[in-house]
Design a protein around this motif. Structure first.
Motif, PDB file in Angstrom:
ATOM      1  N   PRO A 107       5.759 -28.265  20.454  1.00 32.72           N
ATOM      2  CA  PRO A 107       4.921 -28.758  19.353  1.00 32.72           C
ATOM      3  C   PRO A 107       4.997 -30.276  19.246  1.00 32.72           C
ATOM      4  CG  PRO A 107       7.022 -28.074  18.491  1.00 32.72           C
ATOM      5  CD  PRO A 107       7.066 -27.790  19.977  1.00 32.72           C
ATOM      6  N   THR A 108       4.210 -30.812  18.372  1.00 31.28           N
ATOM      7  CA  THR A 108       4.340 -32.218  17.989  1.00 31.28           C
ATOM      8  C   THR A 108       5.293 -32.298  16.804  1.00 31.28           C
ATOM      9  OG1 THR A 108       2.107 -32.781  18.744  1.00 31.28           O
ATOM     10  CG2 THR A 108       3.126 -34.259  17.122  1.00 31.28           C
ATOM     11  N   VAL A 109       6.327 -33.127  16.933  1.00 36.86           N
ATOM     12  CA  VAL A 109       7.307 -33.329  15.863  1.00 36.86           C
ATOM     13  C   VAL A 109       6.990 -34.644  15.182  1.00 36.86           C
ATOM     14  CG1 VAL A 109       9.756 -33.630  15.319  1.00 36.86           C
ATOM     15  CG2 VAL A 109       9.062 -32.008  17.088  1.00 36.86           C
ATOM     16  N   THR A 110       6.937 -34.635  13.847  1.00 38.34           N
ATOM     17  CA  THR A 110       6.553 -35.841  13.116  1.00 38.34           C
ATOM     18  C   THR A 110       7.718 -36.381  12.302  1.00 38.34           C
ATOM     19  OG1 THR A 110       5.769 -34.643  11.155  1.00 38.34           O
ATOM     20  CG2 THR A 110       4.200 -34.964  12.947  1.00 38.34           C
ATOM     21  N   TYR A 111       7.695 -37.719  12.114  1.00 37.88           N
ATOM     22  CA  TYR A 111       8.697 -38.416  11.303  1.00 37.88           C
ATOM     23  C   TYR A 111       7.999 -39.208  10.202  1.00 37.88           C
ATOM     24  CZ  TYR A 111      12.663 -37.048  14.101  1.00 37.88           C
ATOM     25  OH  TYR A 111      13.648 -36.316  14.689  1.00 37.88           O
ATOM     26  N   GLY A 112       8.795 -39.895   9.386  1.00 35.30           N
ATOM     27  CA  GLY A 112       8.277 -40.528   8.186  1.00 35.30           C
ATOM     28  C   GLY A 112       7.677 -41.899   8.390  1.00 35.30           C
ATOM     29  N   ARG A 113       7.192 -42.445   7.280  1.00 31.76           N
ATOM     30  CA  ARG A 113       6.633 -43.787   7.297  1.00 31.76           C
ATOM     31  C   ARG A 113       7.697 -44.783   7.712  1.00 31.76           C
ATOM     32  NH1 ARG A 113       3.486 -43.777   1.460  1.00 31.76           N
ATOM     33  NH2 ARG A 113       1.952 -42.148   1.980  1.00 31.76           N
ATOM     34  N   GLY A 114       7.293 -45.799   8.401  1.00 29.88           N
ATOM     35  CA  GLY A 114       8.240 -46.799   8.873  1.00 29.88           C
ATOM     36  C   GLY A 114       8.719 -46.521  10.279  1.00 29.88           C
ATOM     37  N   SER A 115       8.385 -45.348  10.824  1.00 28.29           N
ATOM     38  CA  SER A 115       8.780 -45.022  12.193  1.00 28.29           C
ATOM     39  C   SER A 115       7.873 -45.744  13.181  1.00 28.29           C
ATOM     40  CB  SER A 115       8.681 -43.509  12.436  1.00 28.29           C
ATOM     41  OG  SER A 115       9.490 -42.783  11.540  1.00 28.29           O
ATOM     42  N   ARG A 116       8.457 -46.342  14.195  1.00 31.40           N
ATOM     43  CA  ARG A 116       7.638 -46.943  15.247  1.00 31.40           C
ATOM     44  C   ARG A 116       6.928 -45.862  16.058  1.00 31.40           C
ATOM     45  NH1 ARG A 116      11.236 -51.853  17.917  1.00 31.40           N
ATOM     46  NH2 ARG A 116      11.555 -53.053  15.987  1.00 31.40           N
ATOM     47  N   GLN A 117       7.584 -44.692  16.126  1.00 27.34           N
ATOM     48  CA  GLN A 117       6.987 -43.547  16.838  1.00 27.34           C
ATOM     49  C   GLN A 117       6.947 -42.377  15.856  1.00 27.34           C
ATOM     50  OE1 GLN A 117       9.263 -42.101  20.177  1.00 27.34           O
ATOM     51  NE2 GLN A 117       7.512 -41.083  21.132  1.00 27.34           N
ATOM     52  N   PRO A 118       5.913 -42.320  15.012  1.00 21.52           N
ATOM     53  CA  PRO A 118       5.900 -41.306  13.952  1.00 21.52           C
ATOM     54  C   PRO A 118       5.696 -39.872  14.448  1.00 21.52           C
ATOM     55  CG  PRO A 118       3.856 -42.556  13.968  1.00 21.52           C
ATOM     56  CD  PRO A 118       4.752 -43.221  14.953  1.00 21.52           C
ATOM     57  N   SER A 119       5.261 -39.699  15.680  1.00 16.03           N
ATOM     58  CA  SER A 119       5.102 -38.345  16.212  1.00 16.03           C
ATOM     59  C   SER A 119       5.399 -38.337  17.714  1.00 16.03           C
ATOM     60  CB  SER A 119       3.695 -37.814  15.948  1.00 16.03           C
ATOM     61  OG  SER A 119       2.734 -38.568  16.657  1.00 16.03           O
ATOM     62  N   PHE A 132      12.123 -26.299  16.342  1.00  9.88           N
ATOM     63  CA  PHE A 132      12.157 -27.755  16.400  1.00  9.88           C
ATOM     64  C   PHE A 132      12.383 -28.367  15.016  1.00  9.88           C
ATOM     65  CE2 PHE A 132      10.262 -26.646  20.351  1.00  9.88           C
ATOM     66  CZ  PHE A 132      10.465 -27.702  21.226  1.00  9.88           C
ATOM     67  N   THR A 133      12.515 -27.535  13.979  1.00  7.65           N
ATOM     68  CA  THR A 133      12.628 -28.066  12.614  1.00  7.65           C
ATOM     69  C   THR A 133      14.035 -27.937  12.043  1.00  7.65           C
ATOM     70  OG1 THR A 133      12.012 -25.941  11.579  1.00  7.65           O
ATOM     71  CG2 THR A 133      10.224 -27.435  12.199  1.00  7.65           C
ATOM     72  N   TYR A 134      15.017 -27.547  12.857  1.00 12.59           N
ATOM     73  CA  TYR A 134      16.393 -27.432  12.361  1.00 12.59           C
ATOM     74  C   TYR A 134      16.848 -28.794  11.842  1.00 12.59           C
ATOM     75  CZ  TYR A 134      21.330 -26.137  12.241  1.00 12.59           C
ATOM     76  OH  TYR A 134      22.623 -25.881  11.842  1.00 12.59           O
ATOM     77  N   THR A 187      18.397 -33.274  16.664  1.00 16.45           N
ATOM     78  CA  THR A 187      17.238 -33.810  17.378  1.00 16.45           C
ATOM     79  C   THR A 187      17.068 -33.050  18.686  1.00 16.45           C
ATOM     80  OG1 THR A 187      18.650 -35.531  18.313  1.00 16.45           O
ATOM     81  CG2 THR A 187      17.381 -36.096  16.343  1.00 16.45           C
ATOM     82  N   ARG A 188      17.195 -31.743  18.580  1.00 17.27           N
ATOM     83  CA  ARG A 188      16.985 -30.819  19.694  1.00 17.27           C
ATOM     84  C   ARG A 188      16.353 -29.547  19.123  1.00 17.27           C
ATOM     85  NH1 ARG A 188      20.410 -32.127  24.016  1.00 17.27           N
ATOM     86  NH2 ARG A 188      19.939 -30.114  24.952  1.00 17.27           N
ATOM     87  N   SER A 189      15.610 -28.842  19.934  1.00 17.90           N
ATOM     88  CA  SER A 189      15.202 -27.508  19.518  1.00 17.90           C
ATOM     89  C   SER A 189      16.425 -26.600  19.662  1.00 17.90           C
ATOM     90  CB  SER A 189      14.053 -26.987  20.384  1.00 17.90           C
ATOM     91  OG  SER A 189      14.396 -27.016  21.764  1.00 17.90           O
ATOM     92  N   VAL A 190      16.571 -25.660  18.736  1.00 17.18           N
ATOM     93  CA  VAL A 190      17.787 -24.843  18.694  1.00 17.18           C
ATOM     94  C   VAL A 190      17.509 -23.441  19.230  1.00 17.18           C
ATOM     95  CG1 VAL A 190      18.921 -26.122  16.847  1.00 17.18           C
ATOM     96  CG2 VAL A 190      17.299 -24.304  16.265  1.00 17.18           C
ATOM     97  N   SER A 191      18.585 -22.712  19.511  1.00 15.39           N
ATOM     98  CA  SER A 191      18.463 -21.425  20.196  1.00 15.39           C
ATOM     99  C   SER A 191      18.047 -20.292  19.276  1.00 15.39           C
ATOM    100  CB  SER A 191      19.790 -21.069  20.862  1.00 15.39           C
ATOM    101  OG  SER A 191      20.823 -20.929  19.896  1.00 15.39           O
ATOM    102  N   LEU A 192      18.194 -20.489  17.959  1.00 12.89           N
ATOM    103  CA  LEU A 192      17.850 -19.467  16.969  1.00 12.89           C
ATOM    104  C   LEU A 192      16.828 -20.028  16.003  1.00 12.89           C
ATOM    105  CD1 LEU A 192      21.244 -17.898  15.816  1.00 12.89           C
ATOM    106  CD2 LEU A 192      19.314 -16.628  16.735  1.00 12.89           C
ATOM    107  N   VAL A 193      15.908 -19.199  15.553  1.00 15.35           N
ATOM    108  CA  VAL A 193      14.944 -19.647  14.561  1.00 15.35           C
ATOM    109  C   VAL A 193      15.716 -20.138  13.331  1.00 15.35           C
ATOM    110  CG1 VAL A 193      14.656 -17.387  13.482  1.00 15.35           C
ATOM    111  CG2 VAL A 193      12.754 -19.005  13.491  1.00 15.35           C
TER     112      VAL A 193
END
Length: 863
Positions: free
Chosen positions: A403-415, A782-784, A788-794
């Motif tokens: 997926p696309t992972v997004t971050y907050g305002r002020g991020s140089r790379q917000p997604s 990807f939302t754990y 900053t990694r996808s995890v093995s369990l939902v």
């Protein structure tokens, strides 16, 4: 009720690949039926008061088969479970007849005679396997279990010839590794027959377990208590030390050599005396002076009765059958004894290193095991009409897009779209910051000389700067730094640190940063217990070694945890993408797990943990803990917990969920129908208790992590570790017939062979397609919050695991977290009547909600 009915569903999304699986196809199996027999083995004169250990029972049975197979059994092979059941491919006696066989068996130089009685108990229908694997909706997992168990016994009997077996796992000492504590690590493998789609498979996987080191008990015990020589045990005779000895030795089978009788006498340790042998006394009548009883110590008894002067009379004695007491120095540890206790941090690290094998090594070991077992040449396997393919099976898989992972305002790379399931926080700000940190303190549970104020403040400065750069604001840059006494009252030290915080009227402390000298679990649990139940303050624990040289990356990890605890979110999926996956329905994400006490922990309850989301994006969660009767699988008071989470969702979103997505961990395949039917009703009742006509759609998934299925990609398709890449999903060939299930690799393995999570869709009101539920489950990983990694369990299940783990901290003051042998009537630790004094007041039989402090109750305190 059956769990059949949703039907097998296959996804189409993703890039197709072929992978090898550690399943070997059964090319042939008999549908003629398997005969099951009740087996009763008893001494020729008398009866066993308690069934002997499995290894002994199997040895007696095997000796009986060698003597009588050709004459009394018509050459038929019986395979035995070492308890009460045997199976055979043909009938060995009349259906109402009891076959009585006599056998002489010699163990450790001592010969005994036994009677083996065999009586037909059932005829197992193996044709049900064919119906099940071809999708017959009238058959269920429970229907095929007897046939699978019988085939497991047949394959396991081959491994038992040269290996030590426990259940479906088999081990050898050939490649063992001694570790600290008088223990050894053994390699082995597991065997189990599994149904697939239109085929049966034999699942073979590598395994590692722990055994006691055989030999002189004195040496083993010295190693266990971390002393160099036996004489040093003199300093290990305090109350706590003796209790530790008792926990290590209880249930251990030992040999005695001092009586001068042929062979070796064997006994099982029931407990350990509370006093030394030169002080432990009893009434004794000297055979040389009959009719005259005297009080004598155990050490004096051995000198006078056996002419043995004990070298270590300061040690406690071992209690065996009929409360007989034996000196430790005269005992030997018998071979092949499985260690079922817990491992300390050092032992665990050694086990992880020993067990960690890359995919290619793992695959080679499985192939070696199959060659060693040589099922094709086994007369037992052929007699059951079984035949295996020559190689592991290959199956179709697909790799789902990240997926696309997004971050907050002020991020140089917000997604970003993460490659290989990992990314970093560089130039990124958290999605939504939590409450700014103003009222906090630092409690250092380490010596000031090792960690002076200046070093602590240097670390705090780095932490503050890192948090502010990451978008989470820390306003108070110089919090009070308090030093506490690690061996004192930790709760008092925590209160003292909180009192040092300058608070405006009506404000409460927000955070206590606790610096620990080590990973001592008792200290950690005490800190968390005080925070969760008394103070109502968020705590962030860290080891003192991380303060020596402040590391921005480490501080960034702390920032993610602190922001989460104080109400923030760190990263998210794109809202439009998640709403598309959820069909634009407000969704309550629920995770549930049940954890049980360890082996022998009879006074401890089981714990259920339920977590529920409190926002539309599934990023914020609250938790509910439920105490259950020991080893109960069904979650009592689930309705009450669901009502709470429905109300919290509405409180924070001002919307009622139109859809409930429930991920349930801790359930075995044979329990699916029971758990699904009972808990689905509880969820529905929770909804209708709020409003009579409130009936949101429900999706119910069971989550299995503890399984033995492993996949091996082609080298060109593997990640850097040789494992399947994140997003790999398998829903064909080896999945369950007529069920909606799939294996998902949602993470990148850091070491060893990656283990996928097995998901079963047991109820599906929205009629999600396979692509929809697989993609949703994968992308949620990807939302754990703190990774900053996808995890093995939902994540809902991952959070439920964390909450259950924290349950020990809630219970540490209730007599539940620790077993304590306090019996005085039996005269030794671990004897009959041993109990925990506080546990008798709270017998751990009641089902009840475990309360968390109201200031933490709706937060993610468990992160």
């Amino acid at each position: 009720m059956s769990i059949q009915g949703l039907g097998t569903q296959y996804g189409r999304a993703g890039r197709p690949l072929r992978v090898t699986v550690n399943h070997i196809e059964l090319k042939k199996y008999s549908e003629a039926g398997i005969f099951q027999y009740d087996v009763d083995i008893q001494p020729e004169n008398g009866q066993f008061k308690k069934l002997p250990e499995a290894q002994f029972m199997r040895s007696v049975f095997d000796q009986c088969m060698r003597i009588h197979r050709s004459s009394r059994l018509g050459g038929v092979h019986l395979v035995y479970d070492a308890r009460k059941i045997a199976v055979a491919p043909k009938r060995v006696c009349g259906s109402t007849e009891t076959l009585r066989l006599e056998v002489a068996y010699t163990e450790n130089g001592r010969a005994s005679k036994f009677v083996v009685q065999i009586r037909e108990a059932a005829v197992i229908d193996t044709s049900v396997l064919t119906r099940f694997i071809h999708g017959d909706s009238s058959t269920d997992i429970a229907d095929i279990q007897p046939a699978l168990n019988a085939l497991d016994l047949a394959f396991g009997s081959v491994a038992h010839q040269d290996m030590v077996g426990f259940g479906r796992s088999f081990f050898t000492r050939a490649q063992s590794l001694p570790i600290a504590g008088g223990l050894e690590l053994w390699r082995g493998f597991s065997l189990s027959v599994r149904p697939g789609i239109e085929r049966l498979f034999l699942n073979v996987n590598t395994a590692v377990t722990v055994f006691y080191t055989p030999g002189q008990l004195l040496e083993t015990l010295s190693s266990a208590l971390n002393v160099r020589k036996a004489e040093d045990l003199r300093g290990k005779t305090g109350r706590d030390d003796i209790r530790e000895m008792g926990a290590y030795l209880r249930g251990l089978v030992l040999f005695l050599r001092h009586r001068g009788i042929p062979g070796k006498r064997k006994f099982t340790v029931k407990g350990i005396t509370s006093t030394a042998l030169d002080r432990e006394s009893f009434e004794w009548e000297d055979p040389a002076n009959p009719g005259h009883a005297e009080t004598i110590t155990v050490a004096e008894y051995y000198r006078r009765r056996y002419n043995i002067s004990l070298k270590y009379p300061f040690l406690p004695g071992l209690v065996g059958r009929r409360n007989a007491i034996f000196p430790i120095e005269l005992c030997e540890v018998a071979e092949n004894q499985h260690y079922r206790g817990s491992l300390n941090d050092r032992q665990t690290a050694e086990m992880v290193r020993f067990a960690c094998q890359g995919p290619s090594d793992n695959r080679n070991r499985i192939s070696d095991a199959l060659r060693q077992l040589n099922f094709a040449g086994s007369p037992v396997i052929s007699s059951f009409g079984l035949s295996l393919a020559s190689d592991m099976a290959q199956v179709e898989s697909r790799v789902l897009p990240a997926p696309t992972v997004t971050y907050g305002r002020g991020s140089r790379q917000p997604s970003l779209s993460p490659a290989n399931g990992a990314w970093n926080m560089r130039d990124k700000c958290v999605s939504s910051p939590g409450v700014p940190l103003e009222h906090w303190a630092v409690l250092v549970l380490a010596r000031r000389s090792e960690l002076p104020d200046s070093r602590v403040q240097s670390f705090i400065t780095t932490l503050v700067n890192t948090c502010n750069q990451t978008g989470y604001q820390i306003k108070s840059t110089r919090p009070p730094i308090m030093y506490g006494n690690l061996s004192g009252d930790i709760s008092r030290e925590m209160r003292r640190a909180c009192d040092a915080i300058r608070l405006p009227p009506g404000k409460a402390p927000q955070l206590l940063l606790v610096v620990l000298q080590s990973t001592n679990s008792h200290v950690y649990q005490t800190v968390k217990n005080c925070a969760y139940t008394r103070l109502g303050i968020q705590t962030q624990c860290m080891q003192s070694k991380h303060m020596q040289r402040p590391n921005p990356q480490y501080c960034a990890n702390l920032c993610l945890k602190i922001n989460t605890k104080l109400g923030g979110t760190n990263q998210s999926l794109t809202p439009s993408h998640l709403q598309k996956l959820l069909r634009s329905k407000p969704t309550l994400f629920l995770g549930c797990d049940v954890t049980h006490p360890g082996p022998g922990e009879v006074n401890k309850p089981s714990i259920a943990s339920v977590v529920g989301s409190t926002d539309f994006m599934g990023l914020r969660y609250s938790a509910t803990l439920i105490q259950l009767p020991s080893r109960q699988e069904l979650v009592g008071k689930l309705q009450e917990a669901i009502v709470r989470h429905l109300k919290l969702f509405y409180k924070h979103t001002k919307a009622k969920p139109h859809h409930i997505l429930f991920y349930r961990d801790g359930v075995s395949e044979t329990q699916f129908a029971q758990v699904r039917d009972r808990e689905l009703i509880e969820i529905q009742r929770a909804c209708s208790s709020i409003e009579a006509d409130y009936k949101p759609q429900i999706t119910f998934l069971a989550v299995l992590k503890r399984h033995n299925t492993r996949f091996f990609p082609m080298p060109r398709d593997a990640d850097r570790s040789g494992n399947c890449v994140p997003g790999t999903v398998i829903d064909r060939s080896i999945t369950m017939p007529s069920l909606f299930d799939f294996y998902l690799f949602s993470h990148a393995a850091i070491q060893g062979t990656s283990r996928p999570t097995h998901y079963f869709v047991l109820h599906n009101d929205p009629k999600f397609t396979a692509d929809e539920i697989q993609m949703l489950t994968y992308h949620l990983c990807f939302t754990y919050a703190i990774c900053t990694r996808s995890v093995s369990l939902v994540p809902p299940v991952y959070y439920a695991h964390r909450v259950a783990d924290r349950a020990r901290c809630h219970l540490v003051d209730m007599g539940v977290g620790f077993e304590e042998a306090t019996s005085t009537s039996s005269g030794y630790y671990g004897g009959p009547g041993t109990t925990t004094s506080r546990a008798t007041e709270d017998p751990n039989r009641a089902t009840k909600i475990i309360k968390t402090h109201e200031l933490l109750d709706e937060s993610m305190y468990f992160m």
